[in-house]
Design an enzyme around this catalytic site. Structure first.
Site, mmCIF file in Angstrom:
data_model
loop_
_atom_site.group_PDB
_atom_site.id
_atom_site.type_symbol
_atom_site.label_atom_id
_atom_site.label_comp_id
_atom_site.label_asym_id
_atom_site.label_seq_id
_atom_site.Cartn_x
_atom_site.Cartn_y
_atom_site.Cartn_z
ATOM 1 N N GLY A 189 9.656 0.744 5.400
ATOM 2 C CA GLY A 189 10.923 0.060 5.134
ATOM 3 C C GLY A 189 12.023 0.551 6.065
ATOM 4 O O GLY A 189 11.846 0.590 7.283
ATOM 5 N N ASP A 243 11.474 -3.184 -8.139
ATOM 6 C CA ASP A 243 12.168 -3.845 -7.054
ATOM 7 C C ASP A 243 13.122 -2.816 -6.475
ATOM 8 O O ASP A 243 13.899 -2.194 -7.213
ATOM 9 C CB ASP A 243 12.920 -5.091 -7.523
ATOM 10 C CG ASP A 243 13.282 -5.991 -6.346
ATOM 11 O OD1 ASP A 243 12.412 -6.217 -5.492
ATOM 12 O OD2 ASP A 243 14.424 -6.465 -6.281
ATOM 13 N N GLU A 253 7.584 -15.985 -7.461
ATOM 14 C CA GLU A 253 8.679 -15.960 -6.494
ATOM 15 C C GLU A 253 9.767 -15.030 -7.006
ATOM 16 O O GLU A 253 10.118 -15.056 -8.189
ATOM 17 C CB GLU A 253 9.252 -17.365 -6.312
ATOM 18 C CG GLU A 253 10.415 -17.437 -5.337
ATOM 19 C CD GLU A 253 11.025 -18.817 -5.259
ATOM 20 O OE1 GLU A 253 12.048 -18.966 -4.558
ATOM 21 O OE2 GLU A 253 10.492 -19.747 -5.910
ATOM 22 N N LEU A 256 0.812 -1.215 0.000
ATOM 23 C CA LEU A 256 0.000 0.000 0.000
ATOM 24 C C LEU A 256 0.848 1.269 0.000
ATOM 25 O O LEU A 256 0.456 2.281 -0.582
ATOM 26 C CB LEU A 256 -0.944 -0.002 1.206
ATOM 27 C CG LEU A 256 -2.025 -1.086 1.193
ATOM 28 C CD1 LEU A 256 -2.828 -1.054 2.495
ATOM 29 C CD2 LEU A 256 -2.964 -0.891 0.004
ATOM 30 N N LYS A 267 10.459 13.798 0.068
ATOM 31 C CA LYS A 267 10.951 12.429 -0.061
ATOM 32 C C LYS A 267 10.750 11.906 -1.482
ATOM 33 O O LYS A 267 11.657 11.299 -2.062
ATOM 34 C CB LYS A 267 10.248 11.511 0.936
ATOM 35 C CG LYS A 267 10.774 10.077 0.870
ATOM 36 C CD LYS A 267 9.846 9.086 1.537
ATOM 37 C CE LYS A 267 10.225 7.671 1.166
ATOM 38 N NZ LYS A 267 9.263 6.663 1.636
#
Length: 198
Positions: free
Chosen positions: A153, A69, A40, A10, A175
């Site tokens: 994170g 990623d 995966e 989210l 940010k």
């Protein structure tokens, strides 16, 4: 036109939606498709994992796919957590558990040089198998204790070079402007804007 954010995170989805708003496309995410099972993440690089997720979604959905990623790299810690940033403390680990492990590893290995960088690789994949990747980084260093309540994170541990606040202390607009995900997505947005007017 439609674009699918190939993520259920989210926090990521919110950031992506904010920066993609100028497109005026229909922006969907995997939150809209609860029956879909993501692949995966067994790539060896951020780009491989980004493309892997995007290609898998492309095979299931008839629209533009945006996948990414991202992670934190600490060179003095052998590059950890790297591509395992999201699951550093285990496959189902929380952000807090990942941060706790990172702080433990830094202390356990007596790491004094906490220079590190965030990296984000974004892939845009079309159903016609057109693929583009956009990668950005942000260099900084890690604190030995968390600061700030924003972000997610490793944001509460990371300070960008020449800044005094952690990513979790910065306002969202700042940010997004300096983060690697924000910078990579800005490149991707320019590509999509050119494509939509071509």
């Amino acid at each position: 036109m439609e674009l699918l954010i190939a993520s259920t995170n989210l926090h990521k989805i919110r950031e992506f939606r904010q920066l993609l708003a100028p497109l005026n496309w229909d922006i969907l995410s995997l939150q809209d498709f609860p029956d879909y099972t993501a692949p995966e993440e067994n790539g060896k690089t951020f780009e491989e994992n980004s493309l892997l997720k995007g290609r898998h979604a492309r095979d299931h959905f008839d629209m533009w796919i945006l996948s990414d990623d991202s992670g934190l790299v600490v060179p003095s810690l052998n590059g950890e957590p790297g591509i395992f940033s999201g699951r550093y403390a285990g496959e189902t680990a929380s952000d807090q558990e990942n941060r706790t492990k990172l702080l433990h590893q830094l202390k356990e290995n007596k790491i004094n040089n906490t220079s590190s960088y965030f990296i984000s690789c974004i892939s845009l994949i079309h159903t016609e198998k057109e693929e583009k990747t956009f990668t950005s980084t942000c260099e900084g260093f890690l604190l030995d204790a968390e600061r700030g309540n924003n972000g997610f994170g490793y944001d509460s541990l990371f300070v960008k070079n020449d800044y005094k606040l952690t990513f979790a202390e910065l306002d969202e607009k700042t940010k997004l402007k300096i983060s690697p995900r924000g910078k990579a997505l800005t490149k991707a947005l320019l590509f999509l804007e050119r494509h939509s007017t071509a």
